[in-house]
Scaffold this active site. Structure first.
Site, PDB file in Angstrom:
ATOM      1  N   ASP A  19       0.811  -1.218   0.000  1.00  0.00           N
ATOM      2  CA  ASP A  19       0.000   0.000   0.000  1.00  0.00           C
ATOM      3  C   ASP A  19       0.841   1.264   0.000  1.00  0.00           C
ATOM      4  O   ASP A  19       0.326   2.358  -0.219  1.00  0.00           O
ATOM      5  CB  ASP A  19      -0.871   0.020   1.262  1.00  0.00           C
ATOM      6  CG  ASP A  19      -2.228  -0.609   1.019  1.00  0.00           C
ATOM      7  OD1 ASP A  19      -2.607  -0.768  -0.149  1.00  0.00           O
ATOM      8  OD2 ASP A  19      -2.897  -0.945   2.001  1.00  0.00           O
TER       9      ASP A  19
HETATM   10  C1  GLC Z   1      -1.323  -3.297   5.679  1.00  0.00           C
HETATM   11  C2  GLC Z   1      -2.566  -3.261   4.822  1.00  0.00           C
HETATM   12  C3  GLC Z   1      -2.471  -4.263   3.698  1.00  0.00           C
HETATM   13  C4  GLC Z   1      -1.189  -4.087   2.929  1.00  0.00           C
HETATM   14  C5  GLC Z   1       0.021  -4.126   3.851  1.00  0.00           C
HETATM   15  C6  GLC Z   1       1.307  -3.801   3.125  1.00  0.00           C
HETATM   16  O1  GLC Z   1      -1.292  -4.501   6.381  1.00  0.00           O
HETATM   17  O2  GLC Z   1      -3.721  -3.537   5.592  1.00  0.00           O
HETATM   18  O3  GLC Z   1      -3.567  -4.148   2.839  1.00  0.00           O
HETATM   19  O4  GLC Z   1      -1.104  -5.116   1.975  1.00  0.00           O
HETATM   20  O5  GLC Z   1      -0.148  -3.191   4.900  1.00  0.00           O
HETATM   21  O6  GLC Z   1       1.370  -2.470   2.738  1.00  0.00           O
END
Ligand code: GLC
Ligand code: GLC
Length: 712
Positions: free
Chosen positions: A385
């Site tokens: 993300d």
């Molecule tokens: C958090 C988010 C998830 C994402 C991860 C890596 O856990 O909830 O959706 O894939 O971070 O960024």
């Protein structure tokens, strides 16, 4: 499991409280037992206490000019009723009851605590007497005062019930023209749970519920940390993350976002076997938020079951996770009817289509969005993300998740390419089993094409590239100054089967071992970003070693663990598994600083001053993936469409292990014995040698199957 017992002994008085929520109830039991261990009569005072929240945690913590004037309570027969806002639009209230005759009570926080004091020295407790205060505004609490005279050796049990109750809107008050809570339907509930016999029965059924859930997969291996996590705690955490995802919870801030689309799909990997009906419901809820384009809202609100407009969509990996979640469900349950379930798009009535079509649109969504190298466009972000290649934000506080300053036609993700190959193969298998051979062929061809593209544009010589940015420049390549290698494409390309035959996979895994692996787990990327990069976004907003900027993200370590297992490297797979196993890290607890039975989201990477320190436990995708990796790939007991597979890839020094697994109503007891150093499996099922490593489903009526697996 689902309960806590907190106790202590002081001055020869032993006190112990059991806390739990009975199954299916909106109430919590506190059962306290007090024993006089001394030789003389003891006269004791017991005080309960709870601070009521004013229904909206966000508002409660911020809107003081309103909240300090709204608090209201009622007391009836020793039961404290919290009824703030009940006089206007709410039809619910809380109550706090006690099984004993009261010596007093308090409901006003500042009276109970006393001026300039806090919860560690309440005045009422210190002086040994309640004030019988009634909350008018300020901060309503509930506290009972019970006096106990205990003879030498005597034990007394006192029960408290803290609950939530709703009344029909037109029956809120009793008498109807009054402002008094109508307690007709809540009184019987209170009476029921103040009875120790009911409490015992409720506790017994909670325990047997958990024994049943945990009994689905039990293992005895030579490693106690594996046993402890698989048999109890990892499974338990899978339940917690399934229930709350990364959403609002008392484990984190208590308020916040909805359930993540990709998060919840991944949670299914560790949950489908536990309560398949709930997994089915979750899949259909998630699919109902899918858009007609095949895209997905990034999050949805569990209470309304609607996609979350504030965050929106365009995280281009999201839709593919639905295929991964559904495939896991089908393999576990064999419930093919789910594919025919009629599911709307974006919850719009009239738009319903069979779930199978939703899966097709998920794949098509990727194919409709290919970039200059024919790799999938990344959109706002993929699994990571924080890798925001279309964001370009230079405004403090602006959301990296929702800001998009580029048109998104250039930045591509090799991670999504890997995921696409995996998902296309899953959907091809599903199609084939439904007799849709043309579909199956198309999906396989699309997967092969993408596999080739990854070979051409996604390979860097020693590892898979991570992405192309908005300028068409490589991210996660030897050409980069920082962030030369990322974990995600190594894991997911190999999971998808890319490069297994031609040595790419092994090379990538060796690079991971050389560059990313630390004794505390595998870092997300290296070298860490030392400054903020406009073209990379949030990932470079973290100081080096934290979170996505080269932290050890426990969520994706299992992708490498599984990849190592797929390559037959049992020692390395298990070594990586233990590096982040919370139980195994107990011995370095002062560094690790997280519960020794719960996976954390992240462990600080080697660039951080706190390398090895874990953070943000309970709600993380880590639980499901680690459970999936250890149970299905290292221990190798894996549900498939044909039956239960037994394909352990264990450390060379293990002599074997045994598993008890309930799969589609059949109880399998599997005993694995090592006869040689390799991973070749021979299966003896109920005394008869069989071909291959999949136990065929037994004829109906057979409920127990004994399996010997010989590894050579
Ligand atoms: C958090 C988010 C998830 C994402 C991860 C890596 O856990 O909830 O959706 O894939 O971070 O960024
Ligand atoms: C128990 C568990 C809870 C779970 C529920 C399922 O109450 O404590 O985590 O969601 O059972 O019905």
């Amino acid at each position: 499991m689902g309960y806590s017992i907190i106790g202590s002994t002081f001055n020869k008085i032993k006190a112990e409280t059991l806390y739990f929520v009975p199954l299916g109830e909106n109430l919590e039991i506190w059962q306290m037992s007090v024993t006089n261990l001394s030789k003389k009569l003891r006269k004791l005072s017991m005080f309960s206490s709870i601070e009521f929240c004013l229904w909206d945690a966000q508002d409660d913590a911020t809107n003081f000019q309103r909240n300090f004037s709204t608090g209201q309570v009622e007391i009836e027969n020793g039961v404290i009723y919290h009824k703030t806002e009940y006089r206007e639009r709410r039809d619910h209230f809380a109550y706090f009851a006690c099984s004993e005759k009261l010596a007093g009570y308090d409901t006003q926080r500042d009276v109970f605590l006393g001026a300039y004091r806090s919860w560690n020295t309440p005045l009422a407790v210190e002086r040994g007497r309640s004030f019988n205060s009634i909350a008018h505004g300020w901060a309503p609490i509930g506290s009972h005062h019970v006096k106990l005279n205990l003879k030498a050796g005597e034990t007394r049990v006192v029960t408290f019930v803290l609950g939530y109750h709703e009344n029909p809107k037109d029956k809120k008050f009793d008498p109807p023209d009054s402002q008094i809570i109508n307690k007709r339907s809540v009184r019987p509930v209170i009476k029921k749970y103040l009875n120790p016999v009911t409490v015992q029965a409720a506790f017994d059924s909670l325990r047997s519920y958990w024994e049943k859930v945990l009994g689905l997969y039990q293992v005895q291996t030579p490693d106690k940390h594996t046993n402890r996590m698989v048999n109890i705690w990892n499974a338990y955490q899978c339940m917690a993350t399934f229930n709350m995802s990364r959403s609002a919870s008392f484990y984190e801030s208590g308020i916040g976002r909805g359930l993540g689309f990709r998060d919840s799909n991944q949670d299914l990997l560790g949950f489908v076997q536990m309560v398949p009906e709930r997994a089915r419901e979750r899949i259909l809820d998630l699919a109902s938020t899918q858009l007609e384009t095949g895209g997905a809202y990034h999050q949805y609100q569990p209470l309304t079951k609607r996609g979350n407009n504030d965050i929106g969509g365009d995280f281009n990996d999201d839709p593919l996770w639905l295929i991964v979640g559904v495939a896991a469900y089908l393999k576990e349950t064999g419930d093919w009817s789910i594919l025919d379930a009629s599911v709307p798009y974006d919850n719009k009535s009239g738009s319903e289509k069979p779930l199978y079509e939703h899966l097709e649109r998920s794949l098509k969504y990727t194919l409709d969005r290919l970039g200059p190298h024919k790799l999938p466009l990344i959109g706002r972000a993929d699994w990571n993300d924080c890798l925001n290649l279309n964001c370009f934000s230079d405004t403090p506080g602006q959301s990296f998740q929702t800001t998009t300053n580029k048109d998104g036609k250039v930045a591509e993700s090799v991670f999504i390419a890997g995921m696409f190959v995996l998902a296309a193969h899953e959907l091809a298998d599903i199609a084939e089993r439904r007799g849709l051979n043309t579909d199956a062929n198309n999906y396989r061809q699309a997967a092969d094409q993408m596999d080739k593209t990854v070979h051409t544009h996604g390979w860097d010589g020693e590892w898979f590239i991570r992405a192309y940015d908005d300028f068409g420049k490589k991210v996660g390549s030897k050409e980069c100054e920082e962030g030369k290698i990322f974990i995600e494409p190594q894991g997911f390309c190999i999971l998808a089967g890319i490069g297994l035959e031609d040595g790419l996979a092994q090379k990538a895994l060796d690079s991971v071992n050389k560059i990313l692996a630390t004794k505390h787990g595998i870092m997300l990327q290296q070298p860490a970003y030392s400054k903020y990069y406009l073209n990379l976004g949030e990932i470079s907003s973290y100081p080096p070693g934290y979170k996505e900027n080269a932290g050890i993200f426990c969520h994706n370590n299992p992708w490498i663990i599984i990849s190592e297992a797929m390559m037959g490297n049992g020692d390395r797979a298990f070594d990586y598994y233990l590096r982040i196993n919370p139980s195994a890290r107990e011995k370095i607890g002062t560094l690790h600083r997280c519960e020794p039975y719960v996976y954390a989201q992240m462990i600080a990477g080697k660039d951080a001053p706190t390398h090895g320190e874990a953070k943000n436990s309970w709600l993380t995708g880590t639980a499901a993936w680690n459970y999936f990796a250890i149970t299905q790939f290292i221990l190798g007991v894996r549900p498939t469409y044909k039956g239960l597979m037994v394909a352990p890839i264990i450390p060379a020094k293990w002599n074997g292990f045994s598993v008890s697994r309930i799969f589609q109503g059949v109880h399998y007891t599997i005993s694995v014995k090592r006869e040689g150093k390799g991973n070749t499996v021979r299966l003896i099922v109920d005394g008869r040698a069989i071909e291959g490593n999949i136990i065929p489903k037994p004829p109906s009526g057979i409920t127990h199957v004994a399996v010997q697996a010989l590894l050579s």
